[in-house]
Design a protein around this motif. Structure first.
Motif, mmCIF file in Angstrom:
data_model
loop_
_atom_site.group_PDB
_atom_site.id
_atom_site.type_symbol
_atom_site.label_atom_id
_atom_site.label_comp_id
_atom_site.label_asym_id
_atom_site.label_seq_id
_atom_site.Cartn_x
_atom_site.Cartn_y
_atom_site.Cartn_z
ATOM 1 N N SER A 53 1.398 -11.290 1.869
ATOM 2 C CA SER A 53 2.749 -11.088 1.375
ATOM 3 C C SER A 53 2.752 -10.736 -0.107
ATOM 4 O O SER A 53 1.986 -11.293 -0.892
ATOM 5 C CB SER A 53 3.557 -12.369 1.619
ATOM 6 O OG SER A 53 4.825 -12.268 1.060
ATOM 7 N N HIS A 54 3.658 -9.832 -0.474
ATOM 8 C CA HIS A 54 3.879 -9.423 -1.862
ATOM 9 C C HIS A 54 5.380 -9.558 -2.111
ATOM 10 O O HIS A 54 6.176 -8.979 -1.367
ATOM 11 C CB HIS A 54 3.483 -7.969 -2.077
ATOM 12 C CG HIS A 54 2.086 -7.652 -1.652
ATOM 13 N ND1 HIS A 54 1.729 -7.496 -0.335
ATOM 14 C CD2 HIS A 54 0.957 -7.467 -2.375
ATOM 15 C CE1 HIS A 54 0.442 -7.223 -0.273
ATOM 16 N NE2 HIS A 54 -0.055 -7.200 -1.496
ATOM 17 N N ALA A 55 5.773 -10.311 -3.110
ATOM 18 C CA ALA A 55 7.196 -10.507 -3.401
ATOM 19 C C ALA A 55 7.422 -10.470 -4.906
ATOM 20 O O ALA A 55 6.577 -10.914 -5.676
ATOM 21 C CB ALA A 55 7.680 -11.833 -2.832
ATOM 22 N N ASP A 70 11.124 -2.741 -5.458
ATOM 23 C CA ASP A 70 12.090 -1.770 -4.951
ATOM 24 C C ASP A 70 12.481 -2.014 -3.500
ATOM 25 O O ASP A 70 13.402 -1.383 -2.987
ATOM 26 C CB ASP A 70 11.534 -0.351 -5.101
ATOM 27 C CG ASP A 70 11.324 0.023 -6.566
ATOM 28 O OD1 ASP A 70 11.943 -0.617 -7.446
ATOM 29 O OD2 ASP A 70 10.525 0.950 -6.827
ATOM 30 N N SER A 71 11.793 -2.929 -2.841
ATOM 31 C CA SER A 71 12.091 -3.236 -1.444
ATOM 32 C C SER A 71 13.433 -3.959 -1.344
ATOM 33 O O SER A 71 13.723 -4.850 -2.145
ATOM 34 C CB SER A 71 10.991 -4.117 -0.863
ATOM 35 O OG SER A 71 11.381 -4.633 0.384
ATOM 36 N N PHE A 121 7.166 -7.160 0.597
ATOM 37 C CA PHE A 121 6.624 -6.579 1.818
ATOM 38 C C PHE A 121 5.376 -7.363 2.217
ATOM 39 O O PHE A 121 4.796 -8.083 1.408
ATOM 40 C CB PHE A 121 6.296 -5.087 1.633
ATOM 41 C CG PHE A 121 5.191 -4.808 0.655
ATOM 42 C CD1 PHE A 121 3.885 -4.631 1.093
ATOM 43 C CD2 PHE A 121 5.445 -4.721 -0.707
ATOM 44 C CE1 PHE A 121 2.861 -4.375 0.190
ATOM 45 C CE2 PHE A 121 4.435 -4.463 -1.610
ATOM 46 C CZ PHE A 121 3.134 -4.290 -1.176
ATOM 47 N N THR A 122 4.981 -7.203 3.475
ATOM 48 C CA THR A 122 3.803 -7.884 4.008
ATOM 49 C C THR A 122 2.930 -6.861 4.716
ATOM 50 O O THR A 122 3.445 -5.985 5.420
ATOM 51 C CB THR A 122 4.220 -8.987 4.996
ATOM 52 O OG1 THR A 122 5.054 -9.911 4.309
ATOM 53 C CG2 THR A 122 3.020 -9.731 5.550
ATOM 54 N N VAL A 123 1.633 -6.979 4.523
ATOM 55 C CA VAL A 123 0.679 -6.147 5.253
ATOM 56 C C VAL A 123 -0.213 -7.075 6.076
ATOM 57 O O VAL A 123 -0.441 -8.215 5.699
ATOM 58 C CB VAL A 123 -0.173 -5.276 4.303
ATOM 59 C CG1 VAL A 123 0.693 -4.271 3.575
ATOM 60 C CG2 VAL A 123 -0.965 -6.106 3.320
ATOM 61 N N ARG A 181 -4.711 -4.869 1.266
ATOM 62 C CA ARG A 181 -4.464 -5.754 0.126
ATOM 63 C C ARG A 181 -4.896 -5.071 -1.157
ATOM 64 O O ARG A 181 -5.729 -4.178 -1.159
ATOM 65 C CB ARG A 181 -5.241 -7.059 0.272
ATOM 66 C CG ARG A 181 -4.826 -7.905 1.434
ATOM 67 C CD ARG A 181 -5.613 -9.184 1.483
ATOM 68 N NE ARG A 181 -7.038 -8.873 1.668
ATOM 69 C CZ ARG A 181 -7.986 -9.782 1.742
ATOM 70 N NH1 ARG A 181 -7.696 -11.056 1.618
ATOM 71 N NH2 ARG A 181 -9.233 -9.430 1.933
ATOM 72 N N VAL A 182 -4.349 -5.565 -2.266
ATOM 73 C CA VAL A 182 -4.753 -5.078 -3.581
ATOM 74 C C VAL A 182 -6.005 -5.860 -3.967
ATOM 75 O O VAL A 182 -5.978 -7.093 -4.041
ATOM 76 C CB VAL A 182 -3.623 -5.291 -4.609
ATOM 77 C CG1 VAL A 182 -4.069 -4.836 -5.987
ATOM 78 C CG2 VAL A 182 -2.362 -4.554 -4.172
#
Length: 167
Positions: free
Chosen positions: A36-38, A72-73, A78-80, A86-87
């Motif tokens: 997850s990225h928030a 911007d989401s 968003f989640t991958v 992943r970064v």
């Protein structure tokens, strides 16, 4: 003799179905792992004194792209599911803390918390059980108990044998 057996059967069935949260959901598939990225804005005066603030321009391109995508989401992130998406320069702990999964990013005068973390996601079969099977089972169990009460009351009041004379 058949009526008491029907009442007992309905009570047992109703009790088992109403107790379904105790034994459902049954895991049919393995949970999936998501990354997850928030991003959430923070007030500049709420930034912890020991927090390192990184300017957005100083982020490596891959991290900056993930930050911009999350900011911007419409959902705020968003989640991958693919580990390759992943970064590479970011940690993904299960319990993020400042410096390990939480990055304070400055973009002009605005400050943001950029969260990255690993989350376990329930498989679809488990979600269906929680949203559909459990409530329907509970409702059918409740109705079975109501039916048992109705059959028991009807058996007590409505089974008087008719007189031989027809009165």
């Amino acid at each position: 003799m058949r009526r008491p057996l029907l009442v007992v059967t309905l009570v047992v069935l109703g009790g088992l179905l109403m107790a379904n949260p105790l034994y459902l959901p049954i895991a049919l598939d393995e949970p999936t792992t998501g990354y997850s990225h928030a991003v959430q804005p923070i007030e500049s005066d709420l930034v912890a004194a020991d927090a390192d603030v990184v300017d957005r321009a100083d982020l490596d391109p891959e991290t900056r792209e993930a930050f911009d995508r999350a900011r911007d989401s419409p959902e705020g992130g968003f989640t991958v599911e693919d580990p390759d998406e992943r970064v590479g320069s970011l940690p993904y702990p299960a319990e993020p803390t400042t410096g390990d999964g939480i990055l304070v990013v400055a973009d002009g005068n605005d400050r943001y918390e950029f969260w990255t973390r690993t989350v376990e996601q329930e498989p679809g079969s488990t979600v269906v059980q929680r949203l559909l099977v459990q409530p329907v089972g509970f409702l059918v169990g409740f109705l079975s108990l109501v039916a048992a009460v109705a059959v028991a009351i009807r058996g007590r009041n409505g089974d008087a044998p008719a007189d031989a004379d027809g009165d």
